[in-house]
Design a protein around this motif. Structure first.
Motif, PDB file in Angstrom:
ATOM      1  N   GLY A 169       5.554 -21.007   9.339  1.00 13.95           N
ATOM      2  CA  GLY A 169       5.038 -19.655   9.756  1.00 13.95           C
ATOM      3  C   GLY A 169       3.933 -19.337  10.828  1.00 13.95           C
ATOM      4  O   GLY A 169       3.688 -18.423  11.575  1.00 13.95           O
ATOM      5  N   GLY A 170       3.083 -19.843   9.894  1.00 13.61           N
ATOM      6  CA  GLY A 170       1.287 -20.166  10.618  1.00 13.61           C
ATOM      7  C   GLY A 170       0.855 -18.725   9.939  1.00 13.61           C
ATOM      8  O   GLY A 170       1.681 -17.971   8.837  1.00 13.61           O
ATOM      9  N   VAL A 171       0.404 -18.262  10.652  1.00 12.41           N
ATOM     10  CA  VAL A 171      -0.862 -17.153   8.871  1.00 12.41           C
ATOM     11  C   VAL A 171      -0.280 -15.553   9.950  1.00 12.41           C
ATOM     12  O   VAL A 171      -0.079 -15.386  10.741  1.00 12.41           O
ATOM     13  N   ARG A 172       0.374 -14.543   8.683  1.00 13.04           N
ATOM     14  CA  ARG A 172       0.638 -13.283   9.480  1.00 13.04           C
ATOM     15  C   ARG A 172       0.390 -12.072   8.986  1.00 13.04           C
ATOM     16  O   ARG A 172      -0.537 -12.209   8.089  1.00 13.04           O
ATOM     17  N   VAL A 173       0.721 -10.681   9.668  1.00 11.33           N
ATOM     18  CA  VAL A 173      -0.439  -9.688   8.874  1.00 11.33           C
ATOM     19  C   VAL A 173       0.880  -9.446   7.914  1.00 11.33           C
ATOM     20  O   VAL A 173       1.640  -8.975   8.702  1.00 11.33           O
ATOM     21  N   VAL A 174       0.320  -9.163   6.222  1.00 11.02           N
ATOM     22  CA  VAL A 174       0.913  -8.396   5.555  1.00 11.02           C
ATOM     23  C   VAL A 174       1.156  -7.327   5.128  1.00 11.02           C
ATOM     24  O   VAL A 174      -0.392  -6.882   4.470  1.00 11.02           O
ATOM     25  N   PHE A 175       1.960  -6.282   4.825  1.00 10.32           N
ATOM     26  CA  PHE A 175       1.635  -5.278   4.306  1.00 10.32           C
ATOM     27  C   PHE A 175       2.756  -5.326   2.331  1.00 10.32           C
ATOM     28  O   PHE A 175       3.609  -4.993   2.748  1.00 10.32           O
ATOM     29  N   ASN A 176       2.482  -4.806   1.658  1.00 16.40           N
ATOM     30  CA  ASN A 176       2.675  -5.231   0.505  1.00 16.40           C
ATOM     31  C   ASN A 176       3.068  -3.436   0.672  1.00 16.40           C
ATOM     32  O   ASN A 176       2.267  -2.731   0.057  1.00 16.40           O
ATOM     33  N   MET A 177       4.520  -2.924  -0.334  1.00 16.61           N
ATOM     34  CA  MET A 177       5.335  -1.462  -0.549  1.00 16.61           C
ATOM     35  C   MET A 177       6.028  -1.878  -1.454  1.00 16.61           C
ATOM     36  O   MET A 177       6.924  -2.756  -1.955  1.00 16.61           O
ATOM     37  N   SER A 178       5.595  -0.805  -2.604  1.00 12.23           N
ATOM     38  CA  SER A 178       6.496  -1.007  -3.657  1.00 12.23           C
ATOM     39  C   SER A 178       7.850  -0.052  -3.538  1.00 12.23           C
ATOM     40  O   SER A 178       8.251   0.133  -2.550  1.00 12.23           O
ATOM     41  N   ASN A 179       9.291  -0.813  -4.180  1.00  8.15           N
ATOM     42  CA  ASN A 179      10.449  -0.511  -4.241  1.00  8.15           C
ATOM     43  C   ASN A 179      10.719   1.085  -3.890  1.00  8.15           C
ATOM     44  O   ASN A 179      11.418   1.034  -3.399  1.00  8.15           O
ATOM     45  N   GLU A 180       9.769   1.486  -4.893  1.00  2.00           N
ATOM     46  CA  GLU A 180      10.273   3.357  -4.325  1.00  2.00           C
ATOM     47  C   GLU A 180       9.564   3.709  -3.522  1.00  2.00           C
ATOM     48  O   GLU A 180      10.395   5.082  -3.160  1.00  2.00           O
ATOM     49  N   HIS A 181       9.291   3.301  -2.540  1.00  2.00           N
ATOM     50  CA  HIS A 181       8.804   4.229  -1.396  1.00  2.00           C
ATOM     51  C   HIS A 181       9.261   3.226  -0.156  1.00  2.00           C
ATOM     52  O   HIS A 181       9.116   3.741   0.862  1.00  2.00           O
ATOM     53  N   ILE A 182      10.187   2.427  -0.511  1.00  2.00           N
ATOM     54  CA  ILE A 182      10.375   1.027   1.148  1.00  2.00           C
ATOM     55  C   ILE A 182      12.117   2.133   1.467  1.00  2.00           C
ATOM     56  O   ILE A 182      11.761   2.479   2.589  1.00  2.00           O
ATOM     57  N   PRO A 183      13.587   3.495   0.979  1.00  2.00           N
ATOM     58  CA  PRO A 183      13.959   3.673   1.632  1.00  2.00           C
ATOM     59  C   PRO A 183      13.158   5.097   2.661  1.00  2.00           C
ATOM     60  O   PRO A 183      13.830   5.329   3.800  1.00  2.00           O
ATOM     61  N   THR A 184      12.495   6.167   1.792  1.00  2.00           N
ATOM     62  CA  THR A 184      11.127   6.613   2.739  1.00  2.00           C
ATOM     63  C   THR A 184      10.681   5.725   4.195  1.00  2.00           C
ATOM     64  O   THR A 184      11.024   6.363   5.171  1.00  2.00           O
ATOM     65  N   PHE A 185      10.029   4.976   3.726  1.00  2.00           N
ATOM     66  CA  PHE A 185       9.228   4.092   4.909  1.00  2.00           C
ATOM     67  C   PHE A 185      10.460   3.514   6.086  1.00  2.00           C
ATOM     68  O   PHE A 185      10.645   3.920   7.246  1.00  2.00           O
ATOM     69  N   CYS A 186      11.705   3.309   5.877  1.00  2.00           N
ATOM     70  CA  CYS A 186      13.266   3.069   6.246  1.00  2.00           C
ATOM     71  C   CYS A 186      13.080   4.607   6.662  1.00  2.00           C
ATOM     72  O   CYS A 186      13.953   4.156   8.227  1.00  2.00           O
ATOM     73  N   ALA A 187      13.301   5.196   6.658  1.00  2.00           N
ATOM     74  CA  ALA A 187      13.755   6.665   7.393  1.00  2.00           C
ATOM     75  C   ALA A 187      13.218   6.891   8.445  1.00  2.00           C
ATOM     76  O   ALA A 187      13.595   7.495   9.183  1.00  2.00           O
ATOM     77  N   ASP A 188      12.001   6.540   7.947  1.00  2.00           N
ATOM     78  CA  ASP A 188      10.507   7.199   8.913  1.00  2.00           C
ATOM     79  C   ASP A 188      10.899   5.956  10.068  1.00  2.00           C
ATOM     80  O   ASP A 188       9.906   5.066   9.847  1.00  2.00           O
ATOM     81  N   THR A 189      11.300   6.337  10.754  1.00  2.00           N
ATOM     82  CA  THR A 189      11.234   5.441  12.696  1.00  2.00           C
ATOM     83  C   THR A 189       9.951   5.877  13.549  1.00  2.00           C
ATOM     84  O   THR A 189      10.437   5.329  14.276  1.00  2.00           O
ATOM     85  N   VAL A 190       9.604   6.796  13.018  1.00  2.00           N
ATOM     86  CA  VAL A 190       8.586   7.795  13.872  1.00  2.00           C
ATOM     87  C   VAL A 190       6.747   7.219  13.610  1.00  2.00           C
ATOM     88  O   VAL A 190       6.078   6.340  14.227  1.00  2.00           O
ATOM     89  N   GLY A 191       6.755   7.854  12.173  1.00  2.00           N
ATOM     90  CA  GLY A 191       5.439   8.017  11.847  1.00  2.00           C
ATOM     91  C   GLY A 191       5.044   6.607  10.606  1.00  2.00           C
ATOM     92  O   GLY A 191       3.978   5.602  10.599  1.00  2.00           O
TER      93      GLY A 191
END
Length: 296
Positions: free
Chosen positions: A51-73
């Protein structure tokens, strides 16, 4: 920037292959192997690195639902969350937290406003920096002019780059300049230097897995200064470690057959299930990472 990292790469290759022709040949070949991994090229013609080098960001399971719901911010940094002050040219009193001091130095050295920086990491085949969360968000595209630091930006305020005692802002800015480069021009050279300093290079070829581990190991990583946030639409896939997947399965098994898991374990598993449900609804694929190397 490329001249600085090209010179560091040349010194690392020269030191690795000193006094032995065979060792020198392997050093050159292993340097090219790192270049290949950056471009998703395996050891043989036509083969892939995973896959080559990629940019990644780690996130806790606790915050994933809020992140997925926010399609703008989308993804939030400390400024979006209101957890930091906004530094100008004058350091305010009372003294700011370490995060603000580091952001100030990074901003001065790179020209990116502190509140526009989103700190990610360079990854190959792994699941990112576990300390920052159990889910690794892998971005689709990379801005070729993005700034990268060859280590965690916090290190500019830690010994030995910054000695014990009052932090010197001018020295911190110089530290950023010393460890920084651009994605397109410098990342390959930077990763060669990092790999050679992490893995003993002798008369053996480095594998994709060894290079992947050298690029990101625990909290030792190459940091990406992404300008601007991202949403679920910018994510290629989500990764989680085999360790976390096994822990989740073990908790589920114990919940059925005993001994009964702790309340914290049950809460963690429930949040994992909610996170994966939210990601599935956004069309995101979650992959369990079982090994850092190539897999048939």
């Amino acid at each position: 920037m490329s001249a600085k990292w090209q010179q560091r790469r040349s010194r690392e290759l020269a030191e690795s292959g000193k006094r032995k022709t065979e060792k020198r040949a392997f050093a050159i070949a292993n340097g090219k192997a790192v270049d290949g991994v950056v471009k998703d090229l395996g050891p043989d013609p036509g083969s892939k690195a995973g896959g080559g080098v990629r940019v990644v960001f780690n996130m806790s399971n606790e915050h994933i639902p809020t992140f997925c719901a926010d399609t703008v911010g989308g993804y939030k940094n400390s400024y979006d969350l209101g957890k930091t002050i906004r530094l100008g040219d004058v350091i305010p009193t009372p003294p700011p937290k370490l995060r603000e001091l580091v952001d100030y130095a990074v901003s001065k050295a790179t020209g990116i406003a502190a509140d526009e920086i989103y700190f990610g990491a360079v990854e190959v085949n792994g699941s990112g920096v576990r300390f920052y969360g159990d889910y690794c968000l892998v971005l689709k595209d990379t801005q070729t002019d993005e700034w990268v630091l060859d280590r965690n930006s916090y290190d500019i305020a830690r010994p030995p780059l910054s000695w014990n005692g009052p932090l010197d802002q001018k020295q911190m800015i110089k530290n950023v300049e010393s460890i920084s480069g651009k994605w397109s021009a410098d990342l390959g050279h930077m990763l060669v230097v990092k790999t050679f300093s992490s893995v003993r290079v002798s008369s053996r070829r480095l594998t994709v897995g060894q290079i992947s581990n050298a690029v990101l190991n625990d909290e030792d990583y190459v940091e990406v200064l992404r300008k601007g946030s991202f949403t679920t639409a910018d994510i290629a896939e989500v990764r989680t470690s085999a360790t976390d997947a096994a822990r989740e399965s073990a908790i589920a098994d114990r919940a059925l057959h005993g001994p009964i898991p702790s309340a914290m374990e049950l809460l963690w598993r429930r949040r994992r299930l909610e996170a994966e449900h939210a990601m599935t609804n956004r069309g995101l694929t979650v992959r369990v990472v079982t090994a850092p190397g190539r897999i048939r």
